[in-house]
Design a protein around this motif. Structure first.
Motif, PDB file in Angstrom:
ATOM      1  N   GLN A   1       0.831  -1.202   0.000  1.00  0.00           N
ATOM      2  CA  GLN A   1       0.000   0.000   0.000  1.00  0.00           C
ATOM      3  C   GLN A   1       0.864   1.250   0.000  1.00  0.00           C
ATOM      4  O   GLN A   1       0.536   2.246  -0.658  1.00  0.00           O
ATOM      5  CB  GLN A   1      -0.915  -0.009   1.219  1.00  0.00           C
ATOM      6  CG  GLN A   1      -1.888   1.171   1.256  1.00  0.00           C
ATOM      7  CD  GLN A   1      -2.809   1.114   2.462  1.00  0.00           C
ATOM      8  OE1 GLN A   1      -2.602   0.327   3.379  1.00  0.00           O
ATOM      9  NE2 GLN A   1      -3.822   1.952   2.473  1.00  0.00           N
ATOM     10  N   LEU A   2       2.006   1.181   0.710  1.00  0.00           N
ATOM     11  CA  LEU A   2       2.909   2.330   0.749  1.00  0.00           C
ATOM     12  C   LEU A   2       3.455   2.635  -0.643  1.00  0.00           C
ATOM     13  O   LEU A   2       3.478   3.793  -1.077  1.00  0.00           O
ATOM     14  CB  LEU A   2       4.053   2.051   1.721  1.00  0.00           C
ATOM     15  CG  LEU A   2       5.063   3.181   1.945  1.00  0.00           C
ATOM     16  CD1 LEU A   2       4.394   4.409   2.531  1.00  0.00           C
ATOM     17  CD2 LEU A   2       6.190   2.702   2.850  1.00  0.00           C
ATOM     18  N   LYS A   3       3.877   1.589  -1.370  1.00  0.00           N
ATOM     19  CA  LYS A   3       4.414   1.818  -2.705  1.00  0.00           C
ATOM     20  C   LYS A   3       3.330   2.343  -3.643  1.00  0.00           C
ATOM     21  O   LYS A   3       3.607   3.160  -4.531  1.00  0.00           O
ATOM     22  CB  LYS A   3       5.034   0.535  -3.260  1.00  0.00           C
ATOM     23  CG  LYS A   3       5.794   0.772  -4.556  1.00  0.00           C
ATOM     24  CD  LYS A   3       6.632  -0.427  -4.961  1.00  0.00           C
ATOM     25  CE  LYS A   3       7.420  -0.136  -6.234  1.00  0.00           C
ATOM     26  NZ  LYS A   3       8.257  -1.279  -6.652  1.00  0.00           N
ATOM     27  N   ALA A   4       2.106   1.887  -3.456  1.00  0.00           N
ATOM     28  CA  ALA A   4       1.007   2.390  -4.287  1.00  0.00           C
ATOM     29  C   ALA A   4       0.804   3.885  -4.076  1.00  0.00           C
ATOM     30  O   ALA A   4       0.536   4.637  -5.020  1.00  0.00           O
ATOM     31  CB  ALA A   4      -0.276   1.618  -3.967  1.00  0.00           C
ATOM     32  N   ARG A   5       0.967   4.348  -2.849  1.00  0.00           N
ATOM     33  CA  ARG A   5       0.836   5.781  -2.574  1.00  0.00           C
ATOM     34  C   ARG A   5       2.023   6.547  -3.151  1.00  0.00           C
ATOM     35  O   ARG A   5       1.869   7.686  -3.620  1.00  0.00           O
ATOM     36  CB  ARG A   5       0.702   6.016  -1.077  1.00  0.00           C
ATOM     37  CG  ARG A   5      -0.627   5.518  -0.512  1.00  0.00           C
ATOM     38  CD  ARG A   5      -0.736   5.741   0.981  1.00  0.00           C
ATOM     39  NE  ARG A   5      -0.809   7.151   1.323  1.00  0.00           N
ATOM     40  CZ  ARG A   5      -1.919   7.888   1.311  1.00  0.00           C
ATOM     41  NH1 ARG A   5      -3.058   7.352   0.931  1.00  0.00           N
ATOM     42  NH2 ARG A   5      -1.901   9.155   1.658  1.00  0.00           N
TER      43      ARG A   5
ATOM     44  N   PHE B   1       2.411  14.788  -0.935  1.00  0.00           N
ATOM     45  CA  PHE B   1       1.710  13.516  -0.795  1.00  0.00           C
ATOM     46  C   PHE B   1       2.657  12.456  -0.243  1.00  0.00           C
ATOM     47  O   PHE B   1       2.305  11.671   0.646  1.00  0.00           O
ATOM     48  CB  PHE B   1       1.138  13.073  -2.147  1.00  0.00           C
ATOM     49  CG  PHE B   1       0.156  11.936  -2.051  1.00  0.00           C
ATOM     50  CD1 PHE B   1      -1.172  12.183  -1.763  1.00  0.00           C
ATOM     51  CD2 PHE B   1       0.561  10.624  -2.247  1.00  0.00           C
ATOM     52  CE1 PHE B   1      -2.090  11.134  -1.665  1.00  0.00           C
ATOM     53  CE2 PHE B   1      -0.340   9.582  -2.154  1.00  0.00           C
ATOM     54  CZ  PHE B   1      -1.665   9.840  -1.867  1.00  0.00           C
ATOM     55  N   PHE B   2       3.903  12.423  -0.757  1.00  0.00           N
ATOM     56  CA  PHE B   2       4.915  11.474  -0.273  1.00  0.00           C
ATOM     57  C   PHE B   2       5.217  11.704   1.204  1.00  0.00           C
ATOM     58  O   PHE B   2       5.176  10.780   2.020  1.00  0.00           O
ATOM     59  CB  PHE B   2       6.191  11.621  -1.093  1.00  0.00           C
ATOM     60  CG  PHE B   2       7.393  10.928  -0.496  1.00  0.00           C
ATOM     61  CD1 PHE B   2       7.658   9.603  -0.781  1.00  0.00           C
ATOM     62  CD2 PHE B   2       8.263  11.612   0.351  1.00  0.00           C
ATOM     63  CE1 PHE B   2       8.757   8.957  -0.225  1.00  0.00           C
ATOM     64  CE2 PHE B   2       9.365  10.977   0.914  1.00  0.00           C
ATOM     65  CZ  PHE B   2       9.607   9.641   0.615  1.00  0.00           C
TER      66      PHE B   2
ATOM     67  N   ASP C   1      -0.300  13.481   8.383  1.00  0.00           N
ATOM     68  CA  ASP C   1      -0.980  14.631   7.781  1.00  0.00           C
ATOM     69  C   ASP C   1      -0.305  15.945   8.182  1.00  0.00           C
ATOM     70  O   ASP C   1       0.088  16.131   9.343  1.00  0.00           O
ATOM     71  CB  ASP C   1      -2.446  14.662   8.215  1.00  0.00           C
ATOM     72  CG  ASP C   1      -3.237  13.504   7.618  1.00  0.00           C
ATOM     73  OD1 ASP C   1      -2.743  12.885   6.659  1.00  0.00           O
ATOM     74  OD2 ASP C   1      -4.345  13.220   8.132  1.00  0.00           O
TER      75      ASP C   1
ATOM     76  N   VAL D   1       1.328   7.484  -6.693  1.00  0.00           N
ATOM     77  CA  VAL D   1       0.528   8.705  -6.846  1.00  0.00           C
ATOM     78  C   VAL D   1       1.447   9.929  -6.808  1.00  0.00           C
ATOM     79  O   VAL D   1       1.314  10.856  -7.620  1.00  0.00           O
ATOM     80  CB  VAL D   1      -0.537   8.796  -5.736  1.00  0.00           C
ATOM     81  CG1 VAL D   1      -1.278  10.131  -5.806  1.00  0.00           C
ATOM     82  CG2 VAL D   1      -1.520   7.637  -5.840  1.00  0.00           C
ATOM     83  N   SER D   2       2.386   9.928  -5.873  1.00  0.00           N
ATOM     84  CA  SER D   2       3.349  11.035  -5.794  1.00  0.00           C
ATOM     85  C   SER D   2       4.130  11.166  -7.095  1.00  0.00           C
ATOM     86  O   SER D   2       4.322  12.273  -7.610  1.00  0.00           O
ATOM     87  CB  SER D   2       4.317  10.798  -4.631  1.00  0.00           C
ATOM     88  OG  SER D   2       3.638  10.736  -3.406  1.00  0.00           O
TER      89      SER D   2
ATOM     90  N   THR E   1       2.475  10.964   3.613  1.00  0.00           N
ATOM     91  CA  THR E   1       2.265   9.524   3.713  1.00  0.00           C
ATOM     92  C   THR E   1       3.202   8.906   4.742  1.00  0.00           C
ATOM     93  O   THR E   1       2.808   8.061   5.542  1.00  0.00           O
ATOM     94  CB  THR E   1       2.484   8.846   2.347  1.00  0.00           C
ATOM     95  OG1 THR E   1       1.449   9.269   1.442  1.00  0.00           O
ATOM     96  CG2 THR E   1       2.465   7.334   2.453  1.00  0.00           C
TER      97      THR E   1
END
Length: 269
Positions: free
Chosen positions: A138-142, A161-162, A169, A145-146, A165
């Motif tokens: 899931q971390l790599k998927a986020r 975003f990176f 926040d 996005v970055s 993550t």
């Protein structure tokens, strides 16, 4: 700043101090500047050598090509240590640099005296995590996005975003301008990282590590990184673990004195 020609590329590095060599490998979006908060204290007892990996600052990479990978970076770190001609070194890696240092220790334990893994990045296979599933975490998927935002030209949006993550926040909003610029200088390396097919850690991998190993974590780090640290530390044969209270993934910036005390005590033993 100095450089060594390794595997066809110039690897920049900073060096300070005298004594047993301590080679420091930065993580994602970092470079040799990552270690600025701790170079001074560590260099009082050691010859500290902080390197920049292929495609990181001072190189300005555009994200094009297939020479950004764990395998390439491991080969480069091994080649860099060989070129130093300093005998066995102590090796310290943070985050992605921790993964690279782990693989270097697997391949060439003869080059190392001791190993320090500071919240090493990567994924676990089913032998270390029964709930592990094939494919990107899931971390790599986020991170993907970055990388998409960075490629589209929204550098700060992708970096925000990176960083949020990893650190939670609004972490980007609280980050001072100097470290923000360091992240910007290395933004396109995140594009290469998303394409990287790094192998997950296995129990056999962990059991194969021969140098005495110290794992350091931030007690407040969330997500996959603490899980990886604790799983590896449980199976690396000659290992110990230190968690720094009230810190997260960049604990050497948040508590540099405590971080250095932990490192120096381990290297002194």
């Amino acid at each position: 700043m100095q450089s060594l020609r390794v595997n066809g590329t110039d690897m920049a590095y900073l060096e300070a101090g005298h004594g047993p060599p301590l080679v420091c490998v930065h993580g994602s979006l970092g470079d040799f500047r990552t270690w600025f908060p701790v170079i001074g204290p560590l260099s009082k007892k050691h010859r500290v050598i902080a390197l920049s990996l292929r495609h990181f600052f001072p190189e300005h990479w555009d994200g094009v090509g297939d020479t950004y990978s764990i395998a390439q970076h491991v080969a480069d770190v091994i080649g860099f240590i060989e070129k130093l001609e300093a005998g066995p070194v102590d090796l310290m890696g943070h985050s992605r640099g921790g993964h690279i240092s782990f693989r270097a220790a697997q391949r060439r334990p003869d080059l190392l005296r001791k190993l320090i893994l500071v919240e090493p990045g990567g994924e676990l296979d089913i032998s270390l995590d029964p709930a592990a599933k094939p494919g990107p975490s899931q971390l790599k998927a986020r991170f993907a996005v970055s990388a998409e935002r960075i490629t589209a030209g929204d550098i700060d949006g992708g970096l925000k975003f990176f960083f949020d993550t990893v650190e939670g926040d609004d972490a980007w909003a609280r980050l001072p301008e100097a470290p923000r610029q360091q992240l910007r200088d290395n933004a396109f390396t995140l594009v290469g990282q998303v394409r990287d097919r790094r192998p997950p850690y296995s129990r056999l991998d962990a059991e194969s590590i021969r140098p005495p190993t110290l794992f350091i974590g931030g007690a407040d780090t969330k997500g996959l990184l603490p899980q990886v640290l604790h799983a590896l530390a449980a199976h690396v044969p000659d290992s110990r673990k230190a968690m720094i209270p009230d810190t997260s993934h960049w604990m050497f910036e948040q508590a540099p004195q405590q971080f250095c005390e932990i490192v120096l005590e381990f290297l002194r033993a």
